[in-house]
Write an enzyme that holds these catalytic residues in place. Structure first.
Site, PDB file in Angstrom:
ATOM      1  N   ASP A  28       0.853  -1.180   0.000  1.00 38.08           N
ATOM      2  CA  ASP A  28       0.000   0.000   0.000  1.00 38.08           C
ATOM      3  C   ASP A  28       0.895   1.238   0.000  1.00 38.08           C
ATOM      4  O   ASP A  28       2.088   1.166   0.265  1.00 38.08           O
ATOM      5  CB  ASP A  28      -0.985  -0.016   1.160  1.00 38.08           C
ATOM      6  CG  ASP A  28      -0.333   0.010   2.522  1.00 38.08           C
ATOM      7  OD1 ASP A  28       0.875   0.295   2.608  1.00 38.08           O
ATOM      8  OD2 ASP A  28      -1.022  -0.244   3.514  1.00 38.08           O
TER       9      ASP A  28
ATOM     10  N   ASP B  65      -7.605  -7.501   1.449  1.00 37.61           N
ATOM     11  CA  ASP B  65      -6.588  -7.658   2.495  1.00 37.61           C
ATOM     12  C   ASP B  65      -7.215  -7.211   3.800  1.00 37.61           C
ATOM     13  O   ASP B  65      -8.121  -6.379   3.818  1.00 37.61           O
ATOM     14  CB  ASP B  65      -5.358  -6.802   2.202  1.00 37.61           C
ATOM     15  CG  ASP B  65      -5.573  -5.352   2.613  1.00 37.61           C
ATOM     16  OD1 ASP B  65      -5.177  -4.963   3.726  1.00 37.61           O
ATOM     17  OD2 ASP B  65      -6.174  -4.587   1.818  1.00 37.61           O
TER      18      ASP B  65
ATOM     19  N   CYS C  23     -12.405 -27.953   8.700  1.00 38.85           N
ATOM     20  CA  CYS C  23     -11.126 -27.320   8.352  1.00 38.85           C
ATOM     21  C   CYS C  23     -10.011 -28.357   8.284  1.00 38.85           C
ATOM     22  O   CYS C  23      -9.904 -29.232   9.145  1.00 38.85           O
ATOM     23  CB  CYS C  23     -10.775 -26.242   9.373  1.00 38.85           C
ATOM     24  SG  CYS C  23      -9.210 -25.394   9.036  1.00 38.85           S
TER      25      CYS C  23
ATOM     26  N   CYS D  74      -6.669 -27.531   8.236  1.00 40.78           N
ATOM     27  CA  CYS D  74      -5.384 -26.918   8.606  1.00 40.78           C
ATOM     28  C   CYS D  74      -4.672 -27.745   9.675  1.00 40.78           C
ATOM     29  O   CYS D  74      -5.292 -28.556  10.376  1.00 40.78           O
ATOM     30  CB  CYS D  74      -5.595 -25.484   9.079  1.00 40.78           C
ATOM     31  SG  CYS D  74      -6.155 -25.326  10.797  1.00 40.78           S
TER      32      CYS D  74
ATOM     33  N   CYS E  16      -6.272 -27.583  13.268  1.00 45.71           N
ATOM     34  CA  CYS E  16      -7.478 -28.405  13.466  1.00 45.71           C
ATOM     35  C   CYS E  16      -7.164 -29.891  13.435  1.00 45.71           C
ATOM     36  O   CYS E  16      -7.851 -30.693  14.083  1.00 45.71           O
ATOM     37  CB  CYS E  16      -8.517 -28.047  12.406  1.00 45.71           C
ATOM     38  SG  CYS E  16      -9.274 -26.425  12.659  1.00 45.71           S
TER      39      CYS E  16
ATOM     40  N   HIS F 255      -4.682 -21.184  11.807  1.00 45.05           N
ATOM     41  CA  HIS F 255      -6.035 -21.633  11.471  1.00 45.05           C
ATOM     42  C   HIS F 255      -6.811 -20.536  10.757  1.00 45.05           C
ATOM     43  O   HIS F 255      -7.459 -20.787   9.731  1.00 45.05           O
ATOM     44  CB  HIS F 255      -6.799 -22.059  12.720  1.00 45.05           C
ATOM     45  CG  HIS F 255      -8.278 -22.132  12.483  1.00 45.05           C
ATOM     46  ND1 HIS F 255      -8.867 -23.189  11.816  1.00 45.05           N
ATOM     47  CD2 HIS F 255      -9.279 -21.245  12.735  1.00 45.05           C
ATOM     48  CE1 HIS F 255     -10.163 -22.967  11.701  1.00 45.05           C
ATOM     49  NE2 HIS F 255     -10.437 -21.788  12.243  1.00 45.05           N
TER      50      HIS F 255
END
Length: 376
Positions: free
Chosen positions: A92, A270, A308, A310, A313, A339
């Site tokens: 940015d 974002d 999930c 990930c 998890c 996560h």
């Protein structure tokens, strides 16, 4: 190699699935960019960020110009090698952060003079300097320098601010194009302003299109106006921008914000929310946000989210994560952040799949039914 190209390969209503091709890799859209403000996505190693499915991250011009400094960053080989991230990076312009320093800055036609929040040192940030800093960082997607007015300011002040941002956008374009090798490999995005006012946003969009950019951001939202007002603005703002260019909604947002914005034609996002929440014990799940500090999780041996995939998890219980949060252990921030970022990327993939299958309307309806529940 392609400098920058954007293709749309499926649509469903206003929702679009596509791809941005750049020299450092492909960015699948709709895309969520984890925020790496100071050359780090907080509590995450770069390789772990990539493993969540992220194709691109965001860096912050304001923070990096103050520490470690843009010139030093260039001496060290640029932001990518400095932080060990070989994929695209969007930076940015620094405008939003400077504008938030209302008591520490002076705004003129030239740019913004401000004092560092770190040590009080004085700096001047102009469109030209912003482009130079982002070049020194080695950014892949550079953002034009702009001012972000509050939505509750009078119309004449919002209009004046928007016109200033459009003059700065033109100066950003000129300076970016002087960037030699960097300009030949990077892309430049313009930022639409005008707060919540449709005709001002149309003027802004037309001026940006006249200048010409690789992509266009919808700026000036998610700054306190609330979701209803944001969606009302997104009902018209993306349509004012070119159909064949990516549209980036800056600083957004909650999972339901993302779904609603994709419904309205946004391609890129974002937000610090998944990482900030991860450090504060809030996990995002398909059944809604979950507060791990709640006593109800103290003896729950189940995962954060059954749906999930990930590592958090797969290997850790809610009870253990509750313990880490209550104990103030660093590992708690790391695991919940991992996560949350994984969940955000799974959400983006699910939206891409739904658009491709022509089932996005049903997906969005099902998502809101399951997600918009009281905090668990």
């Amino acid at each position: 190699m392609t400098r920058f190209s954007f293709s749309i390969n499926a649509t469903d209503g206003k929702a679009r699935r596509g791809s941005i091709s750049m020299q450092r890799g492909e960015i699948r859209t709709p895309a969520f960019m984890p925020v790496g403000t100071a050359a780090t996505v907080k509590a995450m190693k770069p390789e772990s960020v990539r493993a969540t499915g992220a194709d691109i991250i965001l860096g912050n011009t304001y923070h990096l110009m103050l520490r470690p400094g843009a010139e030093r960053m260039a001496k060290l080989g640029g932001l990518h090698s400095f932080m060990n991230w070989d994929r695209p990076i969007l930076t940015d312009s620094g405008g939003y952060q400077v504008m938030s320093l209302s008591e520490l800055r002076k705004l003129t036609e030239s740019g913004v003079e401000f004092r560092s929040h770190i040590d009080g040192s004085k700096h001047m940030l102009t469109p030209e300097r912003s482009m130079e800093i982002q070049r020194l960082l080695g950014s892949d997607i550079v953002m034009a320098f702009d001012e972000c007015p509050r939505a509750d300011q009078p119309r004449d002040e919002i209009a004046e601010s928007m016109e200033l941002s459009m003059r700065w956008a033109k100066r950003s374009r000129v300076e970016f194009d002087r960037g030699g090798e960097h300009a030949e490999s990077a892309a430049l995005f313009g930022i639409q302003q005008g707060a919540l006012i449709e005709d001002l946003r149309k003027v802004s969009a037309d001026k940006l299109i006249d200048i010409g950019f690789d992509g266009y951001a919808v700026g000036g939202l998610a700054v306190g106006e609330g979701q209803e007002a944001m969606f009302a603005t997104l009902d018209f703002a993306p349509d004012q921008l070119p159909q064949d260019k990516p549209r980036y909604l800056m600083g957004v947002g909650k999972p339901d914000d993302l779904v609603g914005a994709v419904e309205r034609g946004i391609d890129m996002f974002d937000c610090v929310l998944p990482t900030r929440s991860g450090r504060n014990g809030q996990a995002f799940t398909w059944s809604g946000p979950l507060n791990l500090r709640n006593a109800r999780h103290a003896e729950d041996t189940g995962p954060l989210d059954e749906r999930c995939s990930c590592p958090t998890c797969a290997s850790y219980s809610r009870a253990y994560l509750h313990h880490l949060q209550k104990s103030g252990e660093i590992l708690g921030a790391m695991l919940v952040t991992e996560h949350n970022l994984s969940f955000y990327q799974q959400l983006m993939q699910a939206m891409r799949d739904a658009i491709g299958a022509g089932q996005f309307t049903q997906f969005a309806s099902d998502f809101r039914r399951d997600y918009l529940k009281a905090d668990t």
